[in-house]
Design a protein around this motif. Structure first.
Motif, PDB file in Angstrom:
ATOM      1  N   UNK A   1       1.224  -0.925   0.093  1.00  0.00           N
ATOM      2  CA  UNK A   1      -0.055  -0.338   0.265  1.00  0.00           C
ATOM      3  C   UNK A   1       0.793   1.604  -0.138  1.00  0.00           C
ATOM      4  N   UNK A   2       0.304   2.487  -0.658  1.00  0.00           N
ATOM      5  CA  UNK A   2       1.322   3.932  -0.575  1.00  0.00           C
ATOM      6  C   UNK A   2       0.532   4.333   0.353  1.00  0.00           C
ATOM      7  N   UNK A   3       0.857   5.271   0.909  1.00  0.00           N
ATOM      8  CA  UNK A   3       0.641   6.388   2.309  1.00  0.00           C
ATOM      9  C   UNK A   3      -0.835   7.038   2.184  1.00  0.00           C
ATOM     10  N   UNK A   4      -1.085   7.045   0.947  1.00  0.00           N
ATOM     11  CA  UNK A   4      -2.521   7.740   0.788  1.00  0.00           C
ATOM     12  C   UNK A   4      -1.941   9.195  -0.095  1.00  0.00           C
ATOM     13  N   UNK A   5      -3.036  10.246  -0.223  1.00  0.00           N
ATOM     14  CA  UNK A   5      -2.509  11.095  -0.888  1.00  0.00           C
ATOM     15  C   UNK A   5      -4.364  11.979  -0.643  1.00  0.00           C
ATOM     16  N   UNK A   6      -4.720  12.438  -0.611  1.00  0.00           N
ATOM     17  CA  UNK A   6      -5.767  13.648  -0.113  1.00  0.00           C
ATOM     18  C   UNK A   6      -6.230  14.216  -1.706  1.00  0.00           C
ATOM     19  N   UNK A   7      -7.248  13.681  -1.735  1.00  0.00           N
ATOM     20  CA  UNK A   7      -8.158  14.874  -2.992  1.00  0.00           C
ATOM     21  C   UNK A   7      -9.610  14.643  -1.847  1.00  0.00           C
ATOM     22  N   UNK A   8      -9.147  16.592  -2.317  1.00  0.00           N
ATOM     23  CA  UNK A   8     -10.684  17.160  -1.943  1.00  0.00           C
ATOM     24  C   UNK A   8     -11.559  18.099  -3.408  1.00  0.00           C
ATOM     25  N   UNK A   9     -12.881  18.270  -3.176  1.00  0.00           N
ATOM     26  CA  UNK A   9     -13.464  18.607  -4.116  1.00  0.00           C
ATOM     27  C   UNK A   9     -14.429  19.294  -3.596  1.00  0.00           C
ATOM     28  N   UNK A  10     -14.522  20.845  -3.731  1.00  0.00           N
ATOM     29  CA  UNK A  10     -15.121  21.549  -3.089  1.00  0.00           C
ATOM     30  C   UNK A  10     -15.120  23.000  -3.829  1.00  0.00           C
TER      31      UNK A  10
END
Length: 121
Positions: free
Chosen positions: A111-120
């Motif tokens: 697994x990767x560390x994760x990346x935040x995606x914010x749609x706003x």
């Protein structure tokens, strides 16, 4: 040591686009399926899209027609092109790879560390 490193997350307005990338590096002998998962606050992690080494793909219904997964086997990299983004796509996106490390006798998930995606707006 195998690592999955993601990039490309961020803040985008509804209707916008983002492209996520994830490169697997280290002592890798072979990669089977690669995919993207996401987890929104208070929700379980869900599979967004996956692609086999032969290029077969599958998507969760909510992203069909908007997201496209692809991979470059020579670069051990998987991409997720996300178009027509909606607020409900907001989540931490995780890269996953089922691979055989050099010296290992079996395939396992990384697994990767994760990346935040914010749609706003």
């Amino acid at each position: 040591q195998v690592q999955l490193v993601e990039s490309g997350g961020g803040l985008v307005q509804p209707g916008g686009s983002l492209r996520l990338s994830c490169e697997a590096s280290g002592s890798i002998f072979s990669i089977n399926t690669m995919g993207w998962y996401r987890q929104a606050p208070g929700k379980q992690r869900e599979l967004v899209a996956a692609i086999t080494s032969g290029g077969s793909t599958n998507y969760v219904d909510s992203v069909k027609g908007r997201f496209t997964i692809s991979r470059d086997n020579a670069k051990n990299t998987v991409y997720l092109q996300m178009n027509s983004l909606k607020p409900e796509d907001t989540a931490v996106y995780y890269c996953n790879a089922n691979l055989l490390g050099s010296g290992s006798g079996y395939y396992r998930d990384y697994w990767g560390q994760g990346t935040q995606v914010t749609v706003s707006s």
